[in-house]
Enzyme design. Structure first.
Site, PDB file in Angstrom:
ATOM      1  N   CYS A  83      -5.349 -13.356 -45.855  1.00 34.79           N
ATOM      2  CA  CYS A  83      -6.237 -12.609 -44.973  1.00 34.79           C
ATOM      3  C   CYS A  83      -6.430 -11.195 -45.518  1.00 34.79           C
ATOM      4  O   CYS A  83      -5.535 -10.625 -46.142  1.00 34.79           O
ATOM      5  CB  CYS A  83      -5.656 -12.557 -43.563  1.00 34.79           C
ATOM      6  SG  CYS A  83      -6.745 -11.721 -42.361  1.00 34.79           S
ATOM      7  N   ASP A  85      -6.453  -8.589 -43.872  1.00 37.10           N
ATOM      8  CA  ASP A  85      -5.699  -7.642 -43.042  1.00 37.10           C
ATOM      9  C   ASP A  85      -4.794  -6.769 -43.916  1.00 37.10           C
ATOM     10  O   ASP A  85      -4.025  -7.272 -44.736  1.00 37.10           O
ATOM     11  CB  ASP A  85      -4.856  -8.427 -42.033  1.00 37.10           C
ATOM     12  CG  ASP A  85      -4.273  -7.535 -40.938  1.00 37.10           C
ATOM     13  OD1 ASP A  85      -3.505  -6.612 -41.274  1.00 37.10           O
ATOM     14  OD2 ASP A  85      -4.579  -7.761 -39.753  1.00 37.10           O
ATOM     15  N   ARG A  87      -2.191  -5.271 -43.331  1.00 36.74           N
ATOM     16  CA  ARG A  87      -0.750  -5.367 -43.064  1.00 36.74           C
ATOM     17  C   ARG A  87      -0.088  -6.547 -43.774  1.00 36.74           C
ATOM     18  O   ARG A  87       1.121  -6.762 -43.622  1.00 36.74           O
ATOM     19  CB  ARG A  87      -0.515  -5.485 -41.554  1.00 36.74           C
ATOM     20  CG  ARG A  87      -1.023  -4.305 -40.748  1.00 36.74           C
ATOM     21  CD  ARG A  87      -1.044  -4.629 -39.264  1.00 36.74           C
ATOM     22  NE  ARG A  87      -2.021  -5.668 -38.957  1.00 36.74           N
ATOM     23  CZ  ARG A  87      -2.235  -6.177 -37.732  1.00 36.74           C
ATOM     24  NH1 ARG A  87      -1.518  -5.723 -36.719  1.00 36.74           N
ATOM     25  NH2 ARG A  87      -3.147  -7.120 -37.549  1.00 36.74           N
ATOM     26  N   HIS A 139      -1.597 -15.155 -40.813  1.00 39.02           N
ATOM     27  CA  HIS A 139      -0.593 -14.323 -40.135  1.00 39.02           C
ATOM     28  C   HIS A 139      -0.816 -14.357 -38.632  1.00 39.02           C
ATOM     29  O   HIS A 139      -1.960 -14.439 -38.163  1.00 39.02           O
ATOM     30  CB  HIS A 139      -0.628 -12.877 -40.653  1.00 39.02           C
ATOM     31  CG  HIS A 139      -1.906 -12.149 -40.332  1.00 39.02           C
ATOM     32  ND1 HIS A 139      -2.051 -11.325 -39.238  1.00 39.02           N
ATOM     33  CD2 HIS A 139      -3.093 -12.130 -40.969  1.00 39.02           C
ATOM     34  CE1 HIS A 139      -3.272 -10.819 -39.215  1.00 39.02           C
ATOM     35  NE2 HIS A 139      -3.928 -11.294 -40.253  1.00 39.02           N
ATOM     36  N   CYS A 142      -3.752 -12.609 -35.986  1.00 43.20           N
ATOM     37  CA  CYS A 142      -4.940 -12.446 -36.828  1.00 43.20           C
ATOM     38  C   CYS A 142      -6.168 -12.126 -35.976  1.00 43.20           C
ATOM     39  O   CYS A 142      -6.543 -12.890 -35.070  1.00 43.20           O
ATOM     40  CB  CYS A 142      -5.188 -13.722 -37.628  1.00 43.20           C
ATOM     41  SG  CYS A 142      -6.662 -13.661 -38.671  1.00 43.20           S
TER      42      CYS A 142
END
Length: 252
Positions: A83, A85, A87, A139, A142
């Protein structure tokens, strides 16, 4: 605050370098500290460039041949489809170094059969880098998966992308709608989405041709926990696994 030649060891603390053993160490540490203090008066993007210089200096100090090795070879065993993202950085959460994982990222770690970007990465990783494993890593928490579970209009481009996740929800609606807690239901959709993306990998002629020729990769579905930092294995498909015959090519 920064340097004392007789301090017993070298380490970093709160972004600055403190303890050194030699004069050479002292010079490196002083340079890094000056660079990082300058960040306080810089624009945000400029701080990234300055931090890069500090990072490169530290790498060269620890291993003078570090960048020379990276510049001349790339032999990763893994393709990571993750992803976007911020993080969930692949190298950080797996404790690997640059050069060890070939990475592709998009919203909600999707494998879409019309995504030329993803397919070109997959083709290069499988047929040229000869990776042994392809990992789809989602994750929990999400945002893309959460958005797809709503009926909100996110405007054309995002709507088209999220539609693929909505299809996953539709396929598993019976299981998902039994789950009353919204967070738990979303977490389960994250896991099911990862599983479906692994299946989508197996449907590609890229993977099937590699399997027919006796090559790997094995396919893995993982989910990373933002709350505890632990990766959970949720699905696995060994090289050569048969899938629904409707999706298997018979003339590769």
């Amino acid at each position: 605050m920064f340097l004392k030649k007789k301090w017993p060891k070298y380490k970093r603390k709160k972004g600055l370098c403190f303890f050194v053993n030699t004069t050479a160490d002292a010079i490196i540490v002083r340079t890094i500290n000056i660079i990082r203090l300058k960040k306080l008066i810089m624009e945000t993007y400029e701080k990234l460039l300055l931090e890069n210089k500090a990072w490169a200096s530290e790498k060269l100090h620890d291993d003078p041949e570090y960048f020379n090795r990276l510049a001349h070879i790339q032999t990763p065993e893994f393709l990571w489809i993750g992803c976007s993202d911020s993080r969930v950085p692949a190298n950080e959460i797996t404790g690997t170094q640059p050069g060890e994982i070939f990475v592709h990222r998009n919203i909600a770690n999707m494998v879409v059969n019309t995504d030329v970007n993803l397919l070109s990465v997959l083709d290069y990783a499988v047929n040229h880098l000869k990776v042994k494993h392809v990992i789809v890593c989602g994750h929990y928490g999400c945002g893309g998966v959460k958005a797809a579970a709503t009926q909100h209009d996110f405007k054309p481009v995002l709507n088209m992308w999220l539609r693929n996740i909505k299809d996953v929800y539709r396929l598993h609606r019976e299981e998902l709608e039994i789950i009353k807690d919204e967070e738990t239901r979303t977490d389960r959709l994250v896991e099911l989405n990862v599983r479906e993306q692994v299946n989508n990998l197996a449907k590609t002629s890229i993977i099937q041709r590699a399997w027919k020729e006796g090559n790997k990769p094995d396919l893995h579905g993982w989910v990373y926990g933002l709350k505890d930092g632990i990766i959970k294995q949720v699905f696995e498909m060994r090289a050569g696994t048969h899938i629904d015959s409707l999706y298997e090519y018979d003339d590769l």
